[in-house]
Design a protein around this motif. Structure first.
Motif, PDB file in Angstrom:
ATOM      1  N   VAL A 130       0.841  -1.203   0.000  1.00  0.00           N
ATOM      2  CA  VAL A 130       0.000   0.000   0.000  1.00  0.00           C
ATOM      3  C   VAL A 130       0.876   1.253   0.000  1.00  0.00           C
ATOM      4  CG1 VAL A 130      -1.649   1.341   1.378  1.00  0.00           C
ATOM      5  CG2 VAL A 130      -2.025  -1.098   1.012  1.00  0.00           C
ATOM      6  N   GLU A 131       1.943   1.242   0.781  1.00  0.00           N
ATOM      7  CA  GLU A 131       2.899   2.352   0.817  1.00  0.00           C
ATOM      8  C   GLU A 131       3.416   2.646  -0.592  1.00  0.00           C
ATOM      9  OE1 GLU A 131       7.352   1.644   1.857  1.00  0.00           O
ATOM     10  OE2 GLU A 131       6.326   2.126   3.725  1.00  0.00           O
ATOM     11  N   HIS A 132       3.758   1.601  -1.307  1.00  0.00           N
ATOM     12  CA  HIS A 132       4.248   1.757  -2.672  1.00  0.00           C
ATOM     13  C   HIS A 132       3.182   2.370  -3.575  1.00  0.00           C
ATOM     14  CE1 HIS A 132       4.795   0.096  -6.819  1.00  0.00           C
ATOM     15  NE2 HIS A 132       5.931   0.734  -6.639  1.00  0.00           N
ATOM     16  N   LEU A 133       1.971   1.855  -3.506  1.00  0.00           N
ATOM     17  CA  LEU A 133       0.892   2.363  -4.357  1.00  0.00           C
ATOM     18  C   LEU A 133       0.629   3.837  -4.078  1.00  0.00           C
ATOM     19  CD1 LEU A 133      -1.341   2.033  -6.442  1.00  0.00           C
ATOM     20  CD2 LEU A 133      -2.828   1.207  -4.606  1.00  0.00           C
ATOM     21  N   ARG A 134       0.536   4.205  -2.826  1.00  0.00           N
ATOM     22  CA  ARG A 134       0.266   5.611  -2.478  1.00  0.00           C
ATOM     23  C   ARG A 134       1.352   6.538  -3.015  1.00  0.00           C
ATOM     24  NH1 ARG A 134      -1.935   4.597   3.542  1.00  0.00           N
ATOM     25  NH2 ARG A 134      -4.093   4.230   2.959  1.00  0.00           N
ATOM     26  N   ALA A 135       2.589   6.141  -2.883  1.00  0.00           N
ATOM     27  CA  ALA A 135       3.690   6.970  -3.394  1.00  0.00           C
ATOM     28  C   ALA A 135       3.600   7.113  -4.908  1.00  0.00           C
ATOM     29  CB  ALA A 135       5.029   6.366  -2.989  1.00  0.00           C
ATOM     30  N   CYS A 136       3.284   6.036  -5.584  1.00  0.00           N
ATOM     31  CA  CYS A 136       3.202   6.066  -7.042  1.00  0.00           C
ATOM     32  C   CYS A 136       2.030   6.909  -7.537  1.00  0.00           C
ATOM     33  CB  CYS A 136       3.080   4.649  -7.600  1.00  0.00           C
ATOM     34  SG  CYS A 136       4.546   3.654  -7.378  1.00  0.00           S
ATOM     35  N   LEU A 137       0.917   6.883  -6.819  1.00  0.00           N
ATOM     36  CA  LEU A 137      -0.253   7.664  -7.219  1.00  0.00           C
ATOM     37  C   LEU A 137       0.034   9.161  -7.195  1.00  0.00           C
ATOM     38  CD1 LEU A 137      -3.102   5.681  -5.428  1.00  0.00           C
ATOM     39  CD2 LEU A 137      -2.656   5.784  -7.893  1.00  0.00           C
ATOM     40  N   ALA A 138       0.996   9.576  -6.408  1.00  0.00           N
ATOM     41  CA  ALA A 138       1.346  10.996  -6.302  1.00  0.00           C
ATOM     42  C   ALA A 138       2.356  11.443  -7.360  1.00  0.00           C
ATOM     43  CB  ALA A 138       1.896  11.285  -4.907  1.00  0.00           C
ATOM     44  N   GLU A 139       2.961  10.512  -8.068  1.00  0.00           N
ATOM     45  CA  GLU A 139       3.996  10.850  -9.056  1.00  0.00           C
ATOM     46  C   GLU A 139       3.421  11.550 -10.280  1.00  0.00           C
ATOM     47  OE1 GLU A 139       6.603   7.732 -10.381  1.00  0.00           O
ATOM     48  OE2 GLU A 139       6.712   6.871  -8.385  1.00  0.00           O
ATOM     49  N   ARG A 140       4.214  12.452 -10.835  1.00  0.00           N
ATOM     50  CA  ARG A 140       3.905  13.058 -12.121  1.00  0.00           C
ATOM     51  C   ARG A 140       5.184  13.111 -12.921  1.00  0.00           C
ATOM     52  NH1 ARG A 140      -0.019  11.580 -10.471  1.00  0.00           N
ATOM     53  NH2 ARG A 140      -2.026  12.568 -10.272  1.00  0.00           N
ATOM     54  N   PRO A 141       5.188  12.662 -14.166  1.00  0.00           N
ATOM     55  CA  PRO A 141       4.009  12.191 -14.881  1.00  0.00           C
ATOM     56  C   PRO A 141       3.444  10.918 -14.243  1.00  0.00           C
ATOM     57  CG  PRO A 141       5.971  11.708 -16.166  1.00  0.00           C
ATOM     58  CD  PRO A 141       6.400  12.527 -14.962  1.00  0.00           C
ATOM     59  N   ALA A 142       2.154  10.756 -14.392  1.00  0.00           N
ATOM     60  CA  ALA A 142       1.466   9.616 -13.789  1.00  0.00           C
ATOM     61  C   ALA A 142       1.972   8.317 -14.391  1.00  0.00           C
ATOM     62  CB  ALA A 142      -0.033   9.745 -13.999  1.00  0.00           C
ATOM     63  N   PRO A 143       2.367   7.378 -13.546  1.00  0.00           N
ATOM     64  CA  PRO A 143       2.909   6.110 -14.046  1.00  0.00           C
ATOM     65  C   PRO A 143       1.847   5.047 -14.285  1.00  0.00           C
ATOM     66  CG  PRO A 143       3.133   6.181 -11.676  1.00  0.00           C
ATOM     67  CD  PRO A 143       2.502   7.484 -12.087  1.00  0.00           C
ATOM     68  N   ILE A 144       2.293   3.968 -14.876  1.00  0.00           N
ATOM     69  CA  ILE A 144       1.545   2.721 -14.918  1.00  0.00           C
ATOM     70  C   ILE A 144       2.044   1.944 -13.701  1.00  0.00           C
ATOM     71  CG2 ILE A 144       1.003   0.652 -16.244  1.00  0.00           C
ATOM     72  CD1 ILE A 144       0.332   3.310 -17.732  1.00  0.00           C
ATOM     73  N   ILE A 145       1.133   1.458 -12.864  1.00  0.00           N
ATOM     74  CA  ILE A 145       1.523   0.834 -11.607  1.00  0.00           C
ATOM     75  C   ILE A 145       1.059  -0.617 -11.569  1.00  0.00           C
ATOM     76  CG2 ILE A 145       1.375   0.967  -9.093  1.00  0.00           C
ATOM     77  CD1 ILE A 145       0.325   3.933  -9.614  1.00  0.00           C
ATOM     78  N   ALA A 146       2.002  -1.530 -11.383  1.00  0.00           N
ATOM     79  CA  ALA A 146       1.674  -2.944 -11.169  1.00  0.00           C
ATOM     80  C   ALA A 146       1.567  -3.129  -9.662  1.00  0.00           C
ATOM     81  CB  ALA A 146       2.768  -3.841 -11.747  1.00  0.00           C
ATOM     82  N   ALA A 147       0.331  -3.334  -9.183  1.00  0.00           N
ATOM     83  CA  ALA A 147       0.084  -3.388  -7.742  1.00  0.00           C
ATOM     84  C   ALA A 147      -0.478  -4.741  -7.332  1.00  0.00           C
ATOM     85  CB  ALA A 147      -0.895  -2.286  -7.346  1.00  0.00           C
ATOM     86  N   ALA A 148      -0.047  -5.186  -6.172  1.00  0.00           N
ATOM     87  CA  ALA A 148      -0.555  -6.446  -5.629  1.00  0.00           C
ATOM     88  C   ALA A 148      -2.034  -6.310  -5.298  1.00  0.00           C
ATOM     89  CB  ALA A 148       0.231  -6.821  -4.376  1.00  0.00           C
ATOM     90  N   SER A 149      -2.758  -7.391  -5.420  1.00  0.00           N
ATOM     91  CA  SER A 149      -4.197  -7.353  -5.165  1.00  0.00           C
ATOM     92  C   SER A 149      -4.516  -7.014  -3.707  1.00  0.00           C
ATOM     93  CB  SER A 149      -4.845  -8.677  -5.563  1.00  0.00           C
ATOM     94  OG  SER A 149      -4.288  -9.742  -4.812  1.00  0.00           O
ATOM     95  N   SER A 150      -3.567  -7.199  -2.820  1.00  0.00           N
ATOM     96  CA  SER A 150      -3.800  -6.892  -1.407  1.00  0.00           C
ATOM     97  C   SER A 150      -4.103  -5.413  -1.179  1.00  0.00           C
ATOM     98  CB  SER A 150      -2.589  -7.304  -0.572  1.00  0.00           C
ATOM     99  OG  SER A 150      -1.466  -6.508  -0.916  1.00  0.00           O
ATOM    100  N   VAL A 151      -3.694  -4.545  -2.094  1.00  0.00           N
ATOM    101  CA  VAL A 151      -3.959  -3.123  -1.909  1.00  0.00           C
ATOM    102  C   VAL A 151      -5.459  -2.821  -1.899  1.00  0.00           C
ATOM    103  CG1 VAL A 151      -1.735  -2.405  -2.882  1.00  0.00           C
ATOM    104  CG2 VAL A 151      -3.745  -2.507  -4.359  1.00  0.00           C
ATOM    105  N   LEU A 152      -6.246  -3.698  -2.476  1.00  0.00           N
ATOM    106  CA  LEU A 152      -7.691  -3.507  -2.493  1.00  0.00           C
ATOM    107  C   LEU A 152      -8.310  -3.703  -1.125  1.00  0.00           C
ATOM    108  CD1 LEU A 152      -8.526  -5.394  -5.803  1.00  0.00           C
ATOM    109  CD2 LEU A 152      -8.226  -2.936  -5.483  1.00  0.00           C
ATOM    110  N   ASP A 153      -7.608  -4.361  -0.226  1.00  0.00           N
ATOM    111  CA  ASP A 153      -8.109  -4.594   1.124  1.00  0.00           C
ATOM    112  C   ASP A 153      -7.943  -3.390   2.037  1.00  0.00           C
ATOM    113  OD1 ASP A 153      -8.765  -7.212   0.463  1.00  0.00           O
ATOM    114  OD2 ASP A 153      -6.824  -7.995   1.119  1.00  0.00           O
ATOM    115  N   ASP A 154      -7.123  -2.430   1.625  1.00  0.00           N
ATOM    116  CA  ASP A 154      -6.867  -1.255   2.439  1.00  0.00           C
ATOM    117  C   ASP A 154      -7.908  -0.169   2.112  1.00  0.00           C
ATOM    118  OD1 ASP A 154      -5.705   1.497   2.975  1.00  0.00           O
ATOM    119  OD2 ASP A 154      -4.146   0.238   3.863  1.00  0.00           O
ATOM    120  N   PRO A 155      -8.743   0.201   3.081  1.00  0.00           N
ATOM    121  CA  PRO A 155      -9.788   1.173   2.796  1.00  0.00           C
ATOM    122  C   PRO A 155      -9.247   2.547   2.413  1.00  0.00           C
ATOM    123  CG  PRO A 155      -9.835   0.518   5.125  1.00  0.00           C
ATOM    124  CD  PRO A 155      -8.775  -0.281   4.445  1.00  0.00           C
ATOM    125  N   GLY A 156      -8.008   2.876   2.803  1.00  0.00           N
ATOM    126  CA  GLY A 156      -7.424   4.176   2.464  1.00  0.00           C
ATOM    127  C   GLY A 156      -7.092   4.258   1.007  1.00  0.00           C
TER     128      GLY A 156
END
Length: 90
Positions: free
Chosen positions: A64-90
């Motif tokens: 989740v830490e990785h996903l959040r950091a990537c979502l803030a990047e510009r230019p916006a990246p393509i992110i390969a994220a583990a399915s577990s990130v869907l379990d985090d309500p944040g």
């Protein structure tokens, strides 16, 4: 404007997230971020090793830490994220 919107590829281990993300990145000319590569580089261990040594909860928090950091990047990246990130309500 669409370049400012991250694309997140989510799936289970071995589903092809990295391959699909790389193809999208090449096609769209955007950077690619992969949670597996991030974990290896930042923590010196694979996802499986982190889960075994520190527990699944720690692994999922780091993904989740990785996903959040990537979502803030510009230019916006393509992110390969583990399915577990869907379990985090944040």
């Amino acid at each position: 404007m669409a370049d400012d919107i991250p694309i997140v590829v989510v799936g289970l281990m071995g589903a092809g997230k990295t391959s699909v993300s790389r193809l999208l990145g090449e096609s769209l000319g955007r950077p690619v971020r992969d949670s597996d590569e991030y974990l290896q580089k930042r923590y010196g261990a694979t996802a499986a090793e982190i889960a075994e040594l520190e527990g699944a909860e720690i692994l999922h928090a780091r993904e989740v830490e990785h996903l959040r950091a990537c979502l803030a990047e510009r230019p916006a990246p393509i992110i390969a994220a583990a399915s577990s990130v869907l379990d985090d309500p944040g």
